[in-house]
Write a protein that holds these residues in place. Structure first.
Motif, PDB file in Angstrom:
ATOM      1  N   UNK A 265       0.824  -1.206   0.000  1.00  0.00           N
ATOM      2  CA  UNK A 265       0.000   0.000   0.000  1.00  0.00           C
ATOM      3  C   UNK A 265       0.859   1.256   0.000  1.00  0.00           C
ATOM      4  N   UNK A 266       1.925   1.239   0.833  1.00  0.00           N
ATOM      5  CA  UNK A 266       2.835   2.390   0.854  1.00  0.00           C
ATOM      6  C   UNK A 266       3.553   2.548  -0.484  1.00  0.00           C
ATOM      7  N   UNK A 267       3.951   1.417  -1.080  1.00  0.00           N
ATOM      8  CA  UNK A 267       4.605   1.469  -2.396  1.00  0.00           C
ATOM      9  C   UNK A 267       3.643   1.977  -3.467  1.00  0.00           C
ATOM     10  N   UNK A 268       2.352   1.675  -3.303  1.00  0.00           N
ATOM     11  CA  UNK A 268       1.353   2.161  -4.261  1.00  0.00           C
ATOM     12  C   UNK A 268       1.258   3.674  -4.241  1.00  0.00           C
ATOM     13  N   UNK A 269       1.412   4.272  -3.045  1.00  0.00           N
ATOM     14  CA  UNK A 269       1.399   5.737  -2.953  1.00  0.00           C
ATOM     15  C   UNK A 269       2.589   6.334  -3.696  1.00  0.00           C
ATOM     16  N   UNK A 270       3.751   5.688  -3.575  1.00  0.00           N
ATOM     17  CA  UNK A 270       4.939   6.151  -4.300  1.00  0.00           C
ATOM     18  C   UNK A 270       4.719   6.021  -5.805  1.00  0.00           C
ATOM     19  N   UNK A 271       4.144   4.885  -6.207  1.00  0.00           N
ATOM     20  CA  UNK A 271       3.849   4.674  -7.624  1.00  0.00           C
ATOM     21  C   UNK A 271       2.858   5.715  -8.145  1.00  0.00           C
ATOM     22  N   UNK A 272       1.910   6.085  -7.296  1.00  0.00           N
ATOM     23  CA  UNK A 272       0.911   7.071  -7.709  1.00  0.00           C
ATOM     24  C   UNK A 272       1.550   8.437  -7.960  1.00  0.00           C
ATOM     25  N   UNK A 273       2.457   8.838  -7.065  1.00  0.00           N
ATOM     26  CA  UNK A 273       3.165  10.117  -7.251  1.00  0.00           C
ATOM     27  C   UNK A 273       3.972  10.080  -8.546  1.00  0.00           C
ATOM     28  N   UNK A 274       4.675   8.952  -8.773  1.00  0.00           N
ATOM     29  CA  UNK A 274       5.445   8.818 -10.025  1.00  0.00           C
ATOM     30  C   UNK A 274       4.522   8.856 -11.237  1.00  0.00           C
ATOM     31  N   UNK A 275       3.382   8.190 -11.128  1.00  0.00           N
ATOM     32  CA  UNK A 275       2.450   8.113 -12.250  1.00  0.00           C
ATOM     33  C   UNK A 275       1.925   9.504 -12.614  1.00  0.00           C
ATOM     34  N   UNK A 276       1.563  10.302 -11.610  1.00  0.00           N
ATOM     35  CA  UNK A 276       1.061  11.654 -11.865  1.00  0.00           C
ATOM     36  C   UNK A 276       2.141  12.498 -12.543  1.00  0.00           C
ATOM     37  N   UNK A 277       3.378  12.383 -12.048  1.00  0.00           N
ATOM     38  CA  UNK A 277       4.487  13.130 -12.661  1.00  0.00           C
ATOM     39  C   UNK A 277       4.698  12.691 -14.115  1.00  0.00           C
ATOM     40  N   UNK A 278       4.720  11.382 -14.333  1.00  0.00           N
ATOM     41  CA  UNK A 278       4.971  10.866 -15.681  1.00  0.00           C
ATOM     42  C   UNK A 278       3.852  11.220 -16.640  1.00  0.00           C
ATOM     43  N   UNK A 279       2.608  11.117 -16.180  1.00  0.00           N
ATOM     44  CA  UNK A 279       1.468  11.383 -17.057  1.00  0.00           C
ATOM     45  C   UNK A 279       1.389  12.862 -17.404  1.00  0.00           C
ATOM     46  N   UNK A 280       1.820  13.724 -16.466  1.00  0.00           N
ATOM     47  CA  UNK A 280       1.824  15.158 -16.760  1.00  0.00           C
ATOM     48  C   UNK A 280       2.895  15.503 -17.782  1.00  0.00           C
ATOM     49  N   UNK A 281       4.004  14.763 -17.769  1.00  0.00           N
ATOM     50  CA  UNK A 281       5.048  14.970 -18.769  1.00  0.00           C
ATOM     51  C   UNK A 281       4.631  14.452 -20.137  1.00  0.00           C
ATOM     52  N   UNK A 282       3.819  13.412 -20.140  1.00  0.00           N
ATOM     53  CA  UNK A 282       3.439  12.762 -21.385  1.00  0.00           C
ATOM     54  C   UNK A 282       2.652  13.677 -22.299  1.00  0.00           C
ATOM     55  N   UNK A 283       1.838  14.564 -21.739  1.00  0.00           N
ATOM     56  CA  UNK A 283       0.981  15.410 -22.567  1.00  0.00           C
ATOM     57  C   UNK A 283       1.634  16.754 -22.900  1.00  0.00           C
ATOM     58  N   UNK A 284       2.883  16.954 -22.478  1.00  0.00           N
ATOM     59  CA  UNK A 284       3.604  18.171 -22.834  1.00  0.00           C
ATOM     60  C   UNK A 284       4.282  17.961 -24.187  1.00  0.00           C
ATOM     61  N   UNK A 285       4.043  18.892 -25.107  1.00  0.00           N
ATOM     62  CA  UNK A 285       4.511  18.702 -26.473  1.00  0.00           C
ATOM     63  C   UNK A 285       6.029  18.620 -26.539  1.00  0.00           C
ATOM     64  N   UNK A 286       6.748  19.397 -25.723  1.00  0.00           N
ATOM     65  CA  UNK A 286       8.208  19.338 -25.734  1.00  0.00           C
ATOM     66  C   UNK A 286       8.711  17.967 -25.305  1.00  0.00           C
ATOM     67  N   UNK A 287       8.086  17.422 -24.259  1.00  0.00           N
ATOM     68  CA  UNK A 287       8.476  16.099 -23.777  1.00  0.00           C
ATOM     69  C   UNK A 287       8.193  15.032 -24.833  1.00  0.00           C
ATOM     70  N   UNK A 288       7.041  15.130 -25.496  1.00  0.00           N
ATOM     71  CA  UNK A 288       6.684  14.161 -26.539  1.00  0.00           C
ATOM     72  C   UNK A 288       7.658  14.246 -27.707  1.00  0.00           C
ATOM     73  N   UNK A 289       7.970  15.465 -28.143  1.00  0.00           N
ATOM     74  CA  UNK A 289       8.901  15.642 -29.255  1.00  0.00           C
ATOM     75  C   UNK A 289      10.290  15.109 -28.910  1.00  0.00           C
ATOM     76  N   UNK A 290      10.762  15.406 -27.709  1.00  0.00           N
ATOM     77  CA  UNK A 290      12.081  14.920 -27.296  1.00  0.00           C
ATOM     78  C   UNK A 290      12.124  13.403 -27.251  1.00  0.00           C
ATOM     79  N   UNK A 291      11.043  12.802 -26.756  1.00  0.00           N
ATOM     80  CA  UNK A 291      10.979  11.342 -26.693  1.00  0.00           C
ATOM     81  C   UNK A 291      10.965  10.732 -28.091  1.00  0.00           C
ATOM     82  N   UNK A 292      10.146  11.288 -28.981  1.00  0.00           N
ATOM     83  CA  UNK A 292      10.091  10.785 -30.356  1.00  0.00           C
ATOM     84  C   UNK A 292      11.437  10.938 -31.050  1.00  0.00           C
TER      85      UNK A 292
END
Length: 450
Positions: free
Chosen positions: A155-182
């Motif tokens: 359960x505690x690890x799930x909270x850590x995963x959730x924080x990471x997930x929110x950070x990652x998902x917010x980066x995913x929809x940023x056009x600069x991040x998407x372009x750099x990844x592509x």
């Protein structure tokens, strides 16, 4: 062979599904829960629990409360995370490019987080239904205390995963991040091909004109080939094969997209075996070919120029990345070769996408949507200037770039009439003319005809 080909297609769909890794992780957690219960009531484990009882749950009521809270909380995290994934996919499709969706769905880090959520729910549920309430003493030995501790840690690890997930998902929809990844993934695939081509001899496409045609037995987009499997077949039969079309080309049943150095059309079984090695599907994954990454970058630039988004800055960044990738493409040979052994006579030849084809496929949509925007057109000219600088203004590649420049100038002459803008664009053309004065003067003359 057809059945094997169908099985292979199903396998690809399964491993690229958003549910693939979550399902595997959920099964692992289920098995680990059963293993935990198996060892939970062994005498050495009971002695361990008594020794460290201060960190373990010591009552049935507390155990059920903790597990119920964990299950409910992680279910909430899972629902919210899945909702965020759907929002990201919808945003990426509308604001960036629909072709990005398969790549986002198959992003492994998001699948691992979702899988961890599902696994934790399953693990806690298994622990909850195995709490023994028969004993009136309700001691630590009546409950899977060690399993509940593991569930709490999950359960505690799930909270850590959730924080990471929110950070990652917010980066995913940023056009600069998407372009750099592509850009990074596309360049990685191109570098792998450059290394493959380093020790390869130059091959002319003219040598294949007299080879025997093989027709496609299915229709669809040609996405790739199982090279190792096909090379083994060619080595066994002492054959060489040339793939005439570029990856992403749409073929119909009966289209001659292959050429073989020997007539094998009468050997139906061998032909079916060869054709089963070719992959046809709709999705575009950069791991299959670098051109898909370039297409996605181009479509992001086109979306950025649409009236609803109006983001020329992102379009310019995409144009600059395309120019760098085209420069990297210049290091590749026009025909690539694969074989099982280094000195084998059997070869598999691929038609590499030419500079002219890449210019047409990736810059034509941008040129069409940005033809009235002097800022973007100036940056397109600058990108072409950089490509010409690398080629030193000579050779076939340079000729293809100059030929495309005339199409760009034609659009500029028809759509940009402001004198200030035209002066800025003319200055850029003068910079291009310094790379090759003879060809540059022709471009300036064509531009000044307006």
């Amino acid at each position: 062979m057809i059945k094997f080909h169908s099985l292979s297609q199903s396998y690809r769909k399964v491993i690229n599904s958003i549910a693939f890794y979550p399902s595997l992780i959920a099964i692992v957690f289920l098995v680990s829960a059963l293993i935990t219960l198996f060892f939970e009531y062994l005498e050495p484990v009971k002695q361990f629990e008594l020794r460290f009882s201060f960190i373990l749950v010591d009552s049935v009521e507390n155990a059920r409360t903790i597990l119920s809270i964990l299950i409910g909380s992680i279910i909430s995290l899972t629902v919210f995370s899945f909702s965020m994934v759907m929002v990201v996919l919808n945003t990426a499709s509308m604001n960036l490019s629909p072709r990005l969706v398969p790549g986002l769905i198959s992003k492994k880090s998001h699948q691992l987080v979702l899988g961890f959520y599902l696994g934790s729910i399953i693990y806690s549920t298994i622990m909850l239904i195995n709490i023994d309430d028969v004993s009136s003493n309700n001691t630590i030995l009546d409950i899977p205390a060690l399993g509940i501790l593991f569930a709490l840690l999950q359960g505690l690890a799930s909270l850590v995963c959730f924080v990471y997930f929110i950070h990652s998902i917010s980066q995913t929809i940023q056009v600069d991040s998407v372009l750099n990844s592509l850009f990074s993934r596309t360049k990685y695939e191109m570098n792998a091909l450059v290394e493959l081509h380093q020790n390869q001899d130059e091959v002319s496409s003219g040598k294949f004109e007299q080879w025997h045609e093989l027709q496609s037995n299915t229709g669809g987009y040609f996405k790739g080939v199982k090279a190792k499997q096909l090379c083994n077949i060619l080595a066994r039969e002492e054959l060489s094969l040339y793939v005439c079309v570029k990856q992403g080309y749409f073929t119909v049943k009966g289209y001659p997209f292959l050429r073989c150095n020997k007539p094998i059309n009468n050997d139906t079984q061998l032909v079916e075996e060869i054709l089963s090695c070719f992959i046809f599907y709709v999705e575009e994954y950069i791991s299959d070919h670098y051109s898909y990454g370039m297409t996605q970058i181009s479509e992001i630039a086109v979306k950025a120029m649409s009236p609803g988004i109006n983001d020329p800055g992102s379009a310019v960044k995409a144009i600059d990345m395309l120019s760098l990738l085209l420069i990297k493409r210049m290091e590749l040979k026009d025909i690539s070769v694969s074989s099982v052994q280094k000195n084998a006579t059997s070869r598999l030849f691929f038609h590499e996408i030419s500079i002219n084809e890449l210019l047409h496929d990736n810059f034509t949509p941008i040129r069409h949507y940005a033809r009235s925007d002097a800022f973007v057109m100036e940056n397109i000219l600058e990108a072409f200037k950089n490509m010409l600088f690398v080629t030193s203004g000579k050779g076939l590649v340079s000729e293809e770039i100059y030929r495309y420049l005339y199409a760009i100038i034609s659009d500029i002459n028809r759509n940009i009439v402001n004198h200030y803008d035209r002066e800025v664009l003319r200055n850029m053309l003068e910079a291009i003319s310094r790379v090759n004065p003879e060809e540059g003067d022709k471009l300036l003359t064509y531009y000044d005809k307006k």
